[in-house]
Design a protein around this motif. Structure first.
Motif, PDB file in Angstrom:
ATOM      1  N   VAL A 102       0.798  -1.243   0.000  1.00  0.00           N
ATOM      2  CA  VAL A 102       0.000   0.000   0.000  1.00  0.00           C
ATOM      3  C   VAL A 102       0.824   1.283   0.000  1.00  0.00           C
ATOM      4  CG1 VAL A 102      -1.952  -1.154   1.131  1.00  0.00           C
ATOM      5  CG2 VAL A 102      -0.251   0.051   2.536  1.00  0.00           C
ATOM      6  N   LYS A 103       2.145   1.190  -0.086  1.00  0.00           N
ATOM      7  CA  LYS A 103       2.981   2.394  -0.099  1.00  0.00           C
ATOM      8  C   LYS A 103       2.547   3.307  -1.243  1.00  0.00           C
ATOM      9  CE  LYS A 103       7.029   4.326   1.404  1.00  0.00           C
ATOM     10  NZ  LYS A 103       7.401   4.591   2.788  1.00  0.00           N
ATOM     11  N   GLY A 104       2.324   4.587  -0.937  1.00  0.00           N
ATOM     12  CA  GLY A 104       1.902   5.550  -1.937  1.00  0.00           C
ATOM     13  C   GLY A 104       0.389   5.665  -2.059  1.00  0.00           C
ATOM     14  N   LYS A 105      -0.346   4.666  -1.556  1.00  0.00           N
ATOM     15  CA  LYS A 105      -1.805   4.705  -1.590  1.00  0.00           C
ATOM     16  C   LYS A 105      -2.381   5.274  -0.298  1.00  0.00           C
ATOM     17  CE  LYS A 105      -1.910   0.523  -4.460  1.00  0.00           C
ATOM     18  NZ  LYS A 105      -2.359  -0.899  -4.531  1.00  0.00           N
ATOM     19  N   ILE A 106      -1.596   5.207   0.756  1.00  0.00           N
ATOM     20  CA  ILE A 106      -2.005   5.678   2.072  1.00  0.00           C
ATOM     21  C   ILE A 106      -0.741   5.977   2.861  1.00  0.00           C
ATOM     22  CG2 ILE A 106      -2.031   3.383   3.173  1.00  0.00           C
ATOM     23  CD1 ILE A 106      -4.686   4.213   4.531  1.00  0.00           C
ATOM     24  N   ILE A 107      -0.808   6.931   3.778  1.00  0.00           N
ATOM     25  CA  ILE A 107       0.350   7.245   4.622  1.00  0.00           C
ATOM     26  C   ILE A 107       0.571   6.090   5.605  1.00  0.00           C
ATOM     27  CG2 ILE A 107       1.205   8.766   6.447  1.00  0.00           C
ATOM     28  CD1 ILE A 107      -0.307  11.044   5.000  1.00  0.00           C
ATOM     29  N   ILE A 108       1.807   5.661   5.707  1.00  0.00           N
ATOM     30  CA  ILE A 108       2.141   4.555   6.610  1.00  0.00           C
ATOM     31  C   ILE A 108       2.945   5.094   7.798  1.00  0.00           C
ATOM     32  CG2 ILE A 108       3.321   2.340   6.875  1.00  0.00           C
ATOM     33  CD1 ILE A 108       3.003   1.941   3.845  1.00  0.00           C
ATOM     34  N   MET A 109       2.396   4.916   8.972  1.00  0.00           N
ATOM     35  CA  MET A 109       3.102   5.195  10.218  1.00  0.00           C
ATOM     36  C   MET A 109       3.364   3.865  10.908  1.00  0.00           C
ATOM     37  SD  MET A 109       0.790   8.410  11.568  1.00  0.00           S
ATOM     38  CE  MET A 109       0.485   9.839  10.537  1.00  0.00           C
ATOM     39  N   SER A 110       4.326   3.836  11.813  1.00  0.00           N
ATOM     40  CA  SER A 110       4.589   2.604  12.541  1.00  0.00           C
ATOM     41  C   SER A 110       5.201   2.917  13.899  1.00  0.00           C
ATOM     42  CB  SER A 110       5.523   1.692  11.743  1.00  0.00           C
ATOM     43  OG  SER A 110       5.552   0.386  12.305  1.00  0.00           O
ATOM     44  N   ASP A 111       5.123   1.959  14.806  1.00  0.00           N
ATOM     45  CA  ASP A 111       5.731   2.128  16.125  1.00  0.00           C
ATOM     46  C   ASP A 111       6.180   0.777  16.655  1.00  0.00           C
ATOM     47  OD1 ASP A 111       3.497   0.796  17.127  1.00  0.00           O
ATOM     48  OD2 ASP A 111       2.637   2.535  18.108  1.00  0.00           O
ATOM     49  N   GLY A 112       6.724   0.801  17.863  1.00  0.00           N
ATOM     50  CA  GLY A 112       7.173  -0.422  18.517  1.00  0.00           C
ATOM     51  C   GLY A 112       8.612  -0.327  18.956  1.00  0.00           C
ATOM     52  N   SER A 113       8.848  -0.001  20.234  1.00  0.00           N
ATOM     53  CA  SER A 113      10.189   0.031  20.823  1.00  0.00           C
ATOM     54  C   SER A 113      11.074   1.117  20.222  1.00  0.00           C
ATOM     55  CB  SER A 113      10.855  -1.342  20.686  1.00  0.00           C
ATOM     56  OG  SER A 113      11.843  -1.540  21.664  1.00  0.00           O
ATOM     57  N   VAL A 114      10.487   2.231  19.826  1.00  0.00           N
ATOM     58  CA  VAL A 114      11.265   3.352  19.265  1.00  0.00           C
ATOM     59  C   VAL A 114      11.822   4.182  20.419  1.00  0.00           C
ATOM     60  CG1 VAL A 114      11.198   5.415  17.823  1.00  0.00           C
ATOM     61  CG2 VAL A 114       9.855   3.398  17.188  1.00  0.00           C
ATOM     62  N   ARG A 115      13.124   4.115  20.598  1.00  0.00           N
ATOM     63  CA  ARG A 115      13.752   4.765  21.752  1.00  0.00           C
ATOM     64  C   ARG A 115      14.804   5.804  21.367  1.00  0.00           C
ATOM     65  NH1 ARG A 115       9.701   2.625  23.215  1.00  0.00           N
ATOM     66  NH2 ARG A 115       9.578   0.672  24.393  1.00  0.00           N
ATOM     67  N   ASP A 116      15.324   5.734  20.124  1.00  0.00           N
ATOM     68  CA  ASP A 116      16.359   6.698  19.724  1.00  0.00           C
ATOM     69  C   ASP A 116      16.312   6.915  18.215  1.00  0.00           C
ATOM     70  OD1 ASP A 116      17.746   4.496  18.565  1.00  0.00           O
ATOM     71  OD2 ASP A 116      18.784   4.112  20.456  1.00  0.00           O
ATOM     72  N   GLY A 117      17.240   7.738  17.738  1.00  0.00           N
ATOM     73  CA  GLY A 117      17.226   8.136  16.337  1.00  0.00           C
ATOM     74  C   GLY A 117      17.443   7.005  15.360  1.00  0.00           C
ATOM     75  N   LYS A 118      18.272   6.058  15.724  1.00  0.00           N
ATOM     76  CA  LYS A 118      18.509   4.946  14.787  1.00  0.00           C
ATOM     77  C   LYS A 118      17.268   4.087  14.631  1.00  0.00           C
ATOM     78  CE  LYS A 118      20.531   1.412  17.864  1.00  0.00           C
ATOM     79  NZ  LYS A 118      20.207   2.097  19.142  1.00  0.00           N
ATOM     80  N   ASP A 119      16.423   4.040  15.676  1.00  0.00           N
ATOM     81  CA  ASP A 119      15.172   3.282  15.566  1.00  0.00           C
ATOM     82  C   ASP A 119      14.222   3.952  14.574  1.00  0.00           C
ATOM     83  OD1 ASP A 119      16.099   1.506  17.504  1.00  0.00           O
ATOM     84  OD2 ASP A 119      15.154   2.600  19.149  1.00  0.00           O
ATOM     85  N   ILE A 120      14.182   5.277  14.583  1.00  0.00           N
ATOM     86  CA  ILE A 120      13.380   6.003  13.591  1.00  0.00           C
ATOM     87  C   ILE A 120      13.856   5.637  12.196  1.00  0.00           C
ATOM     88  CG2 ILE A 120      12.736   8.286  12.723  1.00  0.00           C
ATOM     89  CD1 ILE A 120      13.268   9.377  15.556  1.00  0.00           C
ATOM     90  N   PHE A 121      15.172   5.673  11.995  1.00  0.00           N
ATOM     91  CA  PHE A 121      15.768   5.342  10.698  1.00  0.00           C
ATOM     92  C   PHE A 121      15.359   3.940  10.260  1.00  0.00           C
ATOM     93  CE2 PHE A 121      18.968   3.690   7.873  1.00  0.00           C
ATOM     94  CZ  PHE A 121      19.371   4.763   7.094  1.00  0.00           C
TER      95      PHE A 121
END
Length: 339
Positions: free
Chosen positions: A258-277
């Motif tokens: 669905v990439k490009g058809k809808i905005i995709i957000m995600s989460d799960g154990s995001v604690r620092d900048g490398k996790d965002i990456f």
């Protein structure tokens, strides 16, 4: 305060609800729901951490990336980084009660804006908590997103209208909260939603609607069909279903579908900048994080939230330099490897 001092302050003020562990891996808080832990054995929360840890970065230093651009845009608002504060409620129930719900919401919404990004506010078994979040959004000129529990449609639509009145940028349903123990304990019925339910909700507002808790290609495609503007690939932090898959397990195939058809957000154990990456490389457009913002808010108020987000932004910036990503759109799955 530096980050270490903010974490120490939060640990002391959270009274054992959260140990602010060096590795936030879900072990200390296993089964603490209500509280800060994962449901049952805590295996779902632990898996979030374990699977994200298996995503490794490809180091590259022969390139021209010396000052990468971490900024993005969301529904007409420029953000300094693709990080959004995840919806969290229950300061007294889940976090030790150092802050009132009103204080927590104000700290997070204002702190996120001070760091050039947005916060989502949440819903709870106590209806006043949702109103506290909306007040914080209204006080900040509507710069926030309201997320509502999967109650009966009539109540959801009532809460959407309240969000519209606050000037919120968008609204959403955290359908992954369908089995929350805390809602049941407080006599607030929640449950799954049918396709017809979701169509009714989306049609009830002109605001962008987010569906949080999408963990399969099938349901991602349904989100597109019902007219949602964004999804959040999330297992609710491992707090609703023991032994569930993690976002890392399913995000790549959802993004492929669905990439490009809808905005995709995600989460799960995001604690620092490398996790965002890592999440961006796996296919997300934006990433949600909760615990660092909780630590920031409880440890040092809105300034603590700002400082923690800036710390994460610096980590993202350095990761982009060391992988050769000029901007967020340049980040792709060639820059990581799942081991």
């Amino acid at each position: 305060m530096n980050i270490g001092e903010i974490r120490d302050s939060a640990r002391n003020r959270m009274k054992g609800f959260c140990n602010v562990c060096k590795e936030c891996n879900g072990v200390y808080c296993s089964g603490k729901v209500p509280g800060m832990g994962g449901a049952g054995t805590g295996n779902s929360m632990k898996r979030n951490f374990e699977m994200l840890s298996k995503v490794k970065l490809n180091l590259k230093t022969i390139h021209n990336t010396v000052n990468p651009d971490t900024s993005v845009e969301l529904w007409g608002m420029k953000l300094g980084l693709p990080l959004i504060g995840a919806p969290v409620t229950g300061s007294e129930i889940n976090m030790g009660g150092y802050l009132t719900e009103e204080e927590y919401c104000k700290n997070v919404v204002k702190g996120c804006l001070m760091a050039d990004t947005l916060a989502m506010i949440g819903d709870s078994g106590n209806p006043d908590f949702y109103l506290s979040g909306l007040d914080a959004i209204k006080d900040n000129n509507g710069k926030g997103i309201a997320i509502i529990k999967p109650r009966e449609n009539k109540k959801i639509i009532e809460n959407i209208k309240k969000a519209e009145q606050s000037g919120a940028l968008a609204v959403g349903i955290d359908i992954d909260g369908a089995g929350l123990v805390t809602m049941a304990l407080l006599g607030q019925p929640v449950g799954p939603k049918s396709k017809e339910d979701l169509i009714e909700i989306v049609k009830s507002t002109t605001l962008p609607v987010i569906l949080k808790g999408i963990m399969s290609v099938e349901e991602a495609k349904l989100a597109v069909e019902v007219g949602a503007k964004a999804i959040v690939v999330s297992n609710h932090g491992g707090r609703v279903l023991d032994d569930a898959l993690s976002s890392v397990d399913v995000l790549p195939e959802i993004a492929q579908a669905v990439k490009g058809k809808i905005i995709i957000m995600s989460d799960g154990s995001v604690r620092d900048g490398k996790d965002i990456f890592k999440y961006i490389a796996l296919g997300a457009d934006y990433v949600l994080s909760a615990r660092p913002l909780i630590w920031g808010a409880i440890g040092s108020g809105e300034e603590g939230v700002k400082q923690y987000i800036n710390h994460m932004k610096n980590g993202l910036y350095q990761t982009m330099i060391l992988t050769g990503a000029n901007d967020i759109k340049s980040i792709d799955n060639k820059m990581i490897k799942l081991t």
